[in-house]
Design a protein around this motif. Structure first.
Motif, mmCIF file in Angstrom:
data_model
loop_
_atom_site.group_PDB
_atom_site.id
_atom_site.type_symbol
_atom_site.label_atom_id
_atom_site.label_comp_id
_atom_site.label_asym_id
_atom_site.label_seq_id
_atom_site.Cartn_x
_atom_site.Cartn_y
_atom_site.Cartn_z
ATOM 1 N N LEU A 145 0.822 -1.215 0.000
ATOM 2 C CA LEU A 145 0.000 0.000 0.000
ATOM 3 C C LEU A 145 0.852 1.259 0.000
ATOM 4 N N LEU A 146 1.925 1.267 0.782
ATOM 5 C CA LEU A 146 2.809 2.432 0.785
ATOM 6 C C LEU A 146 3.432 2.634 -0.590
ATOM 7 N N SER A 147 3.830 1.546 -1.232
ATOM 8 C CA SER A 147 4.412 1.664 -2.574
ATOM 9 C C SER A 147 3.393 2.178 -3.575
ATOM 10 N N LEU A 148 2.158 1.689 -3.477
ATOM 11 C CA LEU A 148 1.121 2.125 -4.402
ATOM 12 C C LEU A 148 0.867 3.627 -4.274
ATOM 13 N N LEU A 149 0.931 4.154 -3.070
ATOM 14 C CA LEU A 149 0.648 5.569 -2.841
ATOM 15 C C LEU A 149 1.832 6.473 -3.124
ATOM 16 N N LEU A 150 3.049 6.014 -2.845
ATOM 17 C CA LEU A 150 4.194 6.926 -2.826
ATOM 18 C C LEU A 150 5.247 6.647 -3.890
ATOM 19 N N LEU A 151 5.312 5.438 -4.415
ATOM 20 C CA LEU A 151 6.391 5.072 -5.335
ATOM 21 C C LEU A 151 6.000 5.437 -6.765
ATOM 22 N N TRP A 152 6.127 6.722 -7.091
ATOM 23 C CA TRP A 152 5.787 7.209 -8.425
ATOM 24 C C TRP A 152 6.941 8.005 -9.012
ATOM 25 N N GLY A 153 6.997 9.285 -8.747
ATOM 26 C CA GLY A 153 8.075 10.104 -9.284
ATOM 27 C C GLY A 153 8.296 11.312 -8.409
ATOM 28 N N THR A 154 9.147 12.208 -8.872
ATOM 29 C CA THR A 154 9.430 13.426 -8.110
ATOM 30 C C THR A 154 8.471 14.554 -8.456
ATOM 31 N N THR A 155 7.649 14.358 -9.484
ATOM 32 C CA THR A 155 6.611 15.320 -9.850
ATOM 33 C C THR A 155 5.264 14.611 -9.813
ATOM 34 N N PRO A 156 4.342 15.018 -8.942
ATOM 35 C CA PRO A 156 3.050 14.318 -8.863
ATOM 36 C C PRO A 156 2.301 14.383 -10.184
ATOM 37 N N PHE A 157 1.677 13.270 -10.522
ATOM 38 C CA PHE A 157 0.896 13.176 -11.754
ATOM 39 C C PHE A 157 -0.561 12.957 -11.379
ATOM 40 N N LEU A 158 -1.426 13.849 -11.835
ATOM 41 C CA LEU A 158 -2.829 13.828 -11.444
ATOM 42 C C LEU A 158 -3.673 13.302 -12.599
ATOM 43 N N TRP A 159 -4.226 12.100 -12.434
ATOM 44 C CA TRP A 159 -5.084 11.528 -13.460
ATOM 45 C C TRP A 159 -5.877 10.392 -12.830
ATOM 46 N N SER A 160 -7.126 10.258 -13.218
ATOM 47 C CA SER A 160 -7.938 9.177 -12.666
ATOM 48 C C SER A 160 -7.372 7.827 -13.082
ATOM 49 N N GLY A 161 -7.404 6.876 -12.151
ATOM 50 C CA GLY A 161 -6.848 5.558 -12.403
ATOM 51 C C GLY A 161 -5.392 5.433 -12.051
#
Length: 510
Positions: A145-161
């Motif tokens: 769950l922590l990875s799903l929420l936080l392991l993305w990139g250094t710039t938040p990406f806002l999009w459904s799904g």
């Protein structure tokens, strides 16, 4: 010379062993406590965000859908404009929510908050169940769950799904969150069915659930389908079990075909109108998804151990669809990016708890902890949706996107079903309160005169348009009100009745 008995020697050694043991287990215990506390705080943050329900993006579209289903559940018509057309937004989930709004009399925004609670609960429990199919370690679901929420990139990406923390904060009430939660439960159920050789009833239920997922949010349904294909390909089941999954698949197709609110299979021809909107999905990939590379390394480790690892296959299938979309110009296929990201996120969480050499496991855990910390800082702007903006440090405020203002200020004059002339930005919010607009604020594949409506709106607000032409457009589309977001419309035939935020003006049409 004094000789001690073996019992006294053991007694004297016991304090030494007791003193060494806490030092050996302390790092793991501290790490476990930190992970669980972090997840708990993030879930509390999400609950507070649901109370606030910030409005950026498609919230108005879904509120408008509920408005139509609440007033006319059997024949809702187009959710945005006054036209009798079907809409892919009329899904089983939205029909249920619309029924709740109709029966209880609750406002659509309250119902959307209830939808957000259900969607978040489904997502959390779904990830928890699916992680359990891979590992019995008690920390696996927490790290997943922590990875799903936080392991993305250094710039938040806002999009459904795309369930990063910031994106989820703004889309938690959307059907995409509900659908993705169902997808995780679907994968867990499917994995168990293949491993234990489930009966006909289970497979028919899986087929029906697959169809519901596709109907509720088509793009998340594609991700769910890719994940299911990976599970089937990676699970070594005999040919004797194939008739049951085939029956479930046929039932799912039948449910898709029988859904009365829109033609699901007609959506395969909608790509050309969606490509310009989705081209942005292929921009700034390193900034938006760079932290996922740690998960890709974890997938490589899993692939070396088992070439048919379902998470590896899931990643490869998703990457193939996304790459094909880029090469062919079908940029809407980029909505399959979660099928690339999710298996990588799960893989690194599982490597951090995998049985094996302690040093290797500790190395993965340390890398994951550091990467999660970077991801959390990158998405710290999410705090702005529950903490006063001025109370945040400047570095956090820089990552915060202020929510849109609503159009509740027009409702004392504009009634349900009234047609409002408005540009694109207001048109994405005004139908949430019940009125229609002339042109839809979002692309609409099922609306045959969408281009003509957009051209009429552009002509209406053009500076040189004669008043007679405006009156003709008003008569053609039954316009009763005009919202001028710039407050610069010069037309003596219109009567100003209200002024809203940011200089907006509501005009009554003669």
């Amino acid at each position: 010379m004094t000789v001690r008995s073996s019992s006294s020697a053991a007694a004297s050694a016991a304090p030494e062993r007791a003193g060494r043991r806490p030092a050996a287990i302390r790092p793991a215990a501290v790490g476990r406590a930190v992970a669980r506390t972090a997840l708990g705080l993030l879930l509390v943050l999400m609950v507070l965000v649901i109370v606030r329900l910030p409005w950026i993006g498609d919230l108005g579209m879904h509120a408008a859908t509920l408005q139509r289903l609440r007033h006319s559940p059997l024949d809702p018509g187009n959710p945005l404009v006054d036209a009798d057309t079907p809409s892919p937004y009329y899904s089983p989930w939205m029909l249920l929510l619309g029924t709740v709004a109709r029966v209880t009399g609750l406002s659509v925004f309250v119902v959307l908050r209830l939808a957000a609670v259900v969607g978040l609960a489904l997502l959390v429990t779904g990830v928890w169940r699916y992680a359990r199919t891979w590992s019995t370690h008690r920390d696996a679901p927490v790290l997943a769950l922590l990875s799903l929420l936080l392991l993305w990139g250094t710039t938040p990406f806002l999009w459904s799904g795309f369930p990063g923390l910031t994106s989820l904060a703004l889309t938690v009430s959307y059907p995409s969150t509900f659908t993705l939660g169902l997808a995780f439960h679907f994968w867990a159920w499917l994995t168990g069915a293949l491993r234990r050789g489930a009966g006909w009833g289970t497979w028919l239920g899986l087929g029906a659930l697959w169809a519901v997922i596709l109907l509720c949010h088509q793009f998340s349904g594609v991700v769910a389908t890719l994940g299911a294909c990976a599970v089937v390909l990676g699970t070594r089941s005999g040919r004797a079990t194939w008739p049951r999954p085939a029956a479930g698949l046929l039932l799912g197709v039948a449910v898709l075909w029988a859904w009365p609110y829109y033609d699901f299979f007609a959506l395969f021809g909608a790509g050309s109108g969606l490509e310009p909107v989705h081209r942005v999905l292929y921009a700034d990939l390193a900034a938006r998804f760079g932290l996922v590379l740690l998960g890709v390394a974890a997938l490589a480790a899993r692939g070396r151990r088992d070439r048919r690892d379902p998470l590896v296959l899931f990643f490869l299938l998703g990457a193939g669809v996304v790459a094909a979309g880029w090469l062919s110009g079908h940029y809407s296929w980029g909505r399959a990016l979660p099928a690339v990201v999710i298996p990588a996120q799960l893989a690194v969480a599982l490597e951090a708890v995998r049985a094996g050499r302690r040093g290797v496991r500790a190395g993965w855990a340390a890398l994951l902890a550091g990467t999660l910390a970077v991801g959390a800082w990158a998405q710290a702007g999410t705090l702005g949706y529950v903490v006063p903006h001025g109370a945040l440090p400047q570095a956090v405020r820089d990552g915060y996107r202020p929510p849109w203002t609503g159009y509740g200020w027009i409702t004392p004059w504009v009634g349900y079903g009234d047609v409002v002339m408005a540009r694109t930005a207001p048109a994405r919010r005004i139908p949430a309160y019940g009125p229609y607009t002339v042109a839809p604020g979002y692309p609409d594949f099922f609306l045959p005169d969408e281009g003509r409506r957009a051209a009429a709106t552009e002509e209406y607000f053009a500076a040189g348009t004669p008043r007679g032409a405006r009156r003709a457009i008003e008569r053609e589309y039954g316009v009763r009100w005009v919202v001028d977001e710039a407050g610069t419309l010069d037309d003596a035939g219109l009567r100003a009745v209200a002024r809203g935020p940011e200089g907006q003006v509501l005009y009554a049409v003669p």
